[in-house]
Design an enzyme around this catalytic site. Structure first.
Site, mmCIF file in Angstrom:
data_model
loop_
_atom_site.group_PDB
_atom_site.id
_atom_site.type_symbol
_atom_site.label_atom_id
_atom_site.label_comp_id
_atom_site.label_asym_id
_atom_site.label_seq_id
_atom_site.Cartn_x
_atom_site.Cartn_y
_atom_site.Cartn_z
ATOM 1 N N TRP A 305 0.798 -1.222 0.000
ATOM 2 C CA TRP A 305 0.000 0.000 0.000
ATOM 3 C C TRP A 305 0.834 1.278 0.000
ATOM 4 C CZ3 TRP A 305 -4.609 -0.545 -1.676
ATOM 5 C CH2 TRP A 305 -5.350 -1.683 -1.364
ATOM 6 N N THR A 307 1.471 4.426 -1.461
ATOM 7 C CA THR A 307 0.814 5.309 -2.423
ATOM 8 C C THR A 307 1.837 6.208 -3.113
ATOM 9 O OG1 THR A 307 -1.179 5.263 -1.094
ATOM 10 C CG2 THR A 307 -0.988 7.068 -2.673
ATOM 11 N N GLN A 502 -27.488 9.285 -2.047
ATOM 12 C CA GLN A 502 -28.906 8.920 -1.924
ATOM 13 C C GLN A 502 -29.795 10.020 -2.486
ATOM 14 O OE1 GLN A 502 -30.308 5.993 -0.773
ATOM 15 N NE2 GLN A 502 -28.189 5.307 -0.933
ATOM 16 N N GLY A 506 -30.832 7.252 -8.446
ATOM 17 C CA GLY A 506 -30.091 6.355 -9.336
ATOM 18 C C GLY A 506 -28.893 7.029 -9.985
ATOM 19 N N GLU A 529 -3.360 5.839 7.562
ATOM 20 C CA GLU A 529 -2.723 6.635 8.642
ATOM 21 C C GLU A 529 -3.274 6.306 10.022
ATOM 22 O OE1 GLU A 529 -3.902 10.215 7.092
ATOM 23 O OE2 GLU A 529 -2.372 10.242 5.534
#
Ligand SMILES: Cc1cc2nc3c(=O)[nH]c(=O)nc-3n(C[C@H](O)[C@H](O)[C@H](O)COP(=O)(O)OP(=O)(O)OC[C@H]3O[C@@H](n4cnc5c(N)ncnc54)[C@H](O)[C@@H]3O)c2cc1C
Length: 546
Positions: A305, A307, A502, A506, A529
Site C-alpha cells: 500500500w 501510495t 442517496q 439512481g 494513517e
C-alpha cells in the site's frame, strides 16, 4: 414569566453539559483501565470514550467559532446548537445503554445530559424548523463555503479554489475513470505556486505559513479531486515533519528545499502485507553493507500500500535495523530511499550493482490518480547518509514516523472536509435541478432537513480540523488533536458523500455524476494513517485515560 434562552445560550448550556459529562466519564474510564494501562481489557468502553471526547471537542470548537470568528456566517449559530444538541442526544442514549460498563449510576444522566434545561435546549436545537432552515440556506447558496478566516488563510483559499477550478477540475473525472497518473504538469504548477512548502520553515525554502494555510490548501484541492490533487501534499508533509523531528541539519538542508519546491515527490512506505496497524512489529530489514566502496544499507522485504511509489523520487521507508524482535519499535529506523520515477501501474528499478525494487499497483475502486503499490525490495542499496538522523537516528524511526503520521492525520482532516464539501455542493445543485412529483426535490422538507444536517457536520469537521492545525502550530509534538480531526472528519466525509449519493437517486450511482466518485474516494479516509480503532484506542484513549 421565563424567557426562552437565545440560540447562543442554549448552545452554551449543551456544551457545558457535554464537558461535565466527559470529565466524569473520562475519570471513570481512567480508573477502570488503570490509568490507561489496561485499555485492551476494556476496548469497547475505551473506544466509546475516545469517540465521545472527539465529539465533545468538536461541539466546543464549533460553538467557539459561532460566537467568535464565524459569528457573521449565516446560520452558524443554528449549526452550533444543532450539532451540540445531536451530540447530547446521542451521548445520553449511549451512556444510558452502557452505564453498567462505564460504572456510572443511571441517575448520572438525569443530572448531566437530561436536566430540564438541557433537554429543552436539545429539543430547540434539533427542531425540524431549525434544521430545514439551514438546508434552505444551503440551497440558496448552493452550499458554497465562505466561512470567515484569518487573512492569509482566506487569501490562500481564494487562490487555491481558482487554481483547482481551472487546473484540476477539467482532468479530475478522466483521471478517476481511467485510473491515470496525476500529470507532471500539474505537480510542476503546484510546485511553482509553493503549495508543497507552505508549512515548511522559511529557512529550508518553504513558505513558513503554518499548518492552517496548508490545511486550507489541501481542503480546496480535495474538493475538486481527493487523489489527483488533494492528497499530493500529504506525503511530502509526512516526510517533512519526520525530518524536522529527527533529521540532521545537513539532511534538512539537503532534502527540505526540493520537497518544498515540489521537485521531489515522496512515497511513504510503512505498511507490509502482513503488518498494518501493529507498526512496531514490521519485518522489512535494512542491514549495514558496503557497495562500490560506499557505506550504507541493503534493504530486503515486502511492503504494501505504498501510495505514489511509482511516480515518487524517494520513499520514506520504515525498516528494521535491529533484528532482535524483543526491541519492537526500538529496532526500527527511517530511511530516505532514492529511486527513479516511473509512470504506470508497475515498475522495476534495477541498481547497477544488483539491487532491485519491484512495484505493482493494487487496483482500488477509488483514490485513483496516485496508485498504491505492493513493493519488493531485494538487496536494494541505500547510502548511509540517507538514514534519517544518521547514527543518532538508529532505532528512532518509529517516533519519527509517528510525527509524520500526526501530520498525515491533520492532512486527512482537511482532505475529508474538502471532499464532504464537494458532495454538499453537488447535492445542492442536483436538488435544485431535479424535479419529481412536479417540483424540485430541494423543495421537499426532508431534502432540506438532510442538507441542513450535512452542512452542519461539515462545519463541525472543518472547525475541528482548523483547531487541530492551530494546535500543531503551537506545538508540533501533539498527537491528540490531529488524531481527533482525522477520526471525526473522515466519518463525516463517508456519511455526507453517501447521503449526497442517496439524494441523487439512481444518478448518484452513475459515473457520469461526480458524487459516485466522491463516495468511493471517501471510504478510504477512515482506513489509512491509522485505521479508526487504532486512532481511538492507541492514540485518543491513551492520551485521555493515561
Ligand atoms: C488506498 C490505500 C492507500 C494507502 N497508502 C499507504 C501509504 O502510502 N503508506 C503506507 O505505509 N500505508 C498505506 N496504506 C495502508 C494503511 O495505512 C493500512 O491499511 C492501515 O494502517 C491498516 O492496516 P491494515 O490494512 O493492515 O489493517 P489491520 O492492521 O489488519 O487492521 C484491520 C482491522 O483489525 C482491527 N484491529 C487491528 N488491531 C487492533 C487492535 N489492537 N485492537 C482492536 N482492533 C484491532 C481493526 O478493526 C482494524 O480495522 C494505505 C491503504 C490504502 C487502502
Amino acid at each position: 414569566m421565563s424567557s426562552q434562552p437565545s440560540t447562543g445560550e442554549a448552545t452554551a448550556t449543551l456544551v457545558a453539559a457535554l464537558d461535565r459529562t466527559l470529565e466524569a466519564v473520562v475519570a471513570k474510564g481512567s480508573a477502570r483501565t488503570n490509568q490507561g494501562k489496561d485499555i485492551d481489557s476494556h476496548q469497547p468502553q475505551a473506544e466509546r470514550i475516545a469517540y465521545f471526547a472527539t465529539e465533545v471537542r468538536t461541539a466546543k470548537y464549533l460553538a467557539d467559532y459561532a460566537k467568535g470568528e464565524g459569528a457573521s456566517e449565516p446560520h452558524i449559530d443554528d449549526m452550533a446548537l444543532l450539532f451540540a444538541a445531536e451530540m447530547v442526544s446521542k451521548a445520553a442514549g449511549q451512556l444510558d445503554a452502557h452505564a453498567d460498563d462505564l460504572g456510572i449510576a443511571p441517575s448520572f444522566i438525569d443530572e448531566t445530559l437530561a436536566t430540564p434545561a438541557v433537554r429543552a435546549a436539545v429539543r430547540a436545537g434539533m427542531s425540524d424548523a431549525r434544521v430545514t432552515a439551514i438546508g434552505r440556506h444551503m440551497l440558496e447558496t448552493k452550499g458554497v463555503n465562505n466561512s470567515p478566516l484569518e487573512e492569509m488563510a482566506s487569501m490562500t483559499r481564494d487562490t487555491v479554489r481558482q487554481f483547482a477550478a481551472s487546473e484540476v477540475a477539467p482532468i479530475a473525472e478522466h483521471i478517476h475513470r481511467h485510473d491515470d497518473l496525476v500529470p507532471d504538469s500539474l505537480i510542476a504548477k503546484m510546485g511553482e505556486l509553493g503549495f508543497f512548502g507552505m508549512a515548511v520553515p522559511e529557512a529550508y525554502g518553504g513558505g513558513g505559513m503554518g499548518n492552517l494555510v496548508m490545511i486550507v490548501t489541501t481542503e480546496e484541492l480535495s474538493a475538486v479531486s481527493l487523489a489527483a490533487a488533494g492528497s499530493l501534499i500529504t506525503r511530502p508533509e509526512i516526510l517533512t515533519k519526520a525530518l524536522l523531528k529527527g533529521g540532521t541539519d545537513q539532511q534538512k538542508a539537503q532534502w527540505l528545499p526540493p520537497i518544498a519546491a515540489g521537485k521531489i515527490m515522496v512515497g511513504v512506505s510503512v505498511t507490509e502485507p502482513d503488518t498494518g496497524s501493529d507498526v512496531a512489529s514490521l519485518s522489512c530489514r535494512a542491514e549495514p553493507a558496503e557497495r562500490d566502496g560506499k557505506k550504507g544499507w541493503v534493504v530486503n522485504g515486502a511492503k504494501a500500500w505504498c501510495t505514489f511509489a511509482g511516480r515518487a523520487n524517494v520513499l520514506a521507508l520504515l525498516a528494521r535495523t535491529d533484528p532482535n524482535p524483543k526491541l519492537g519499535a526500538k529496532g526500527l529506523s527511517m530511511f530516505i530511499v532514492p529511486k527513479d520515477s516511473f509512470p504506470g501501474h508497475a515498475f522495476e528499478m534495477k541498481q547497477p550493482a544488483g539491487g532491485t525494487l519491484n512495484g505493482k499497483a493494487d487496483a482500488t475502486p477509488g483514490y485513483r490518480g496516485m496508485h498504491s503499490f505492493t513493493l519488493m525490495f531485494d538487496n536494494y542499496f541505500v547510502p548511509g547518509e540517507n538514514l534519517i538522523g544518521e547514527q543518532g537516528g538508529l532505532g528512532k524511526g518509529f517516533y519519527m514516523q509517528m510525527a509524520g503520521f500526526a501530520a498525515g492525520r491533520l492532512q486527512t482532516g482537511g482532505r475529508s472536509t474538502g471532499l464532504a464539501q464537494a458532495a454538499l455542493q453537488r447535492t445542492c445543485e442536483y436538488a435544485i435541478d431535479r424535479k419529481q412529483f412536479g417540483k424540485p426535490i430541494g423543495q421537499y422538507g426532508l431534502t432540506q432537513y438532510k442538507l441542513g444536517r450535512m452542512a452542519t457536520h461539515i462545519a463541525a469537521s472543518r472547525q475541528l480540523t482548523y483547531a487541530a492545525a492551530r494546535a500543531v502550530d503551537e506545538d508540533e509534538s501533539i498527537s491528540l488533536e490531529p488524531a481527533m480531526a482525522k477520526l471525526y472528519s473522515s466519518d463525516v466525509a463517508v456519511w455526507v458523500t453517501q447521503e449526497g449519493q442517496q439524494l441523487h437517486g439512481g444518478w448518484g450511482y452513475a459515473e457520469e455524476f461526480a458524487i459516485s466518485r466522491y463516495v468511493v474516494d471517501a471510504t478510504v479516509l477512515p482506513i489509512f494513517e491509522g485505521v479508526k480503532p487504532i486512532l481511538e484506542l492507541k492514540v485518543i484513549a491513551r492520551n485521555l485515560l493515561g
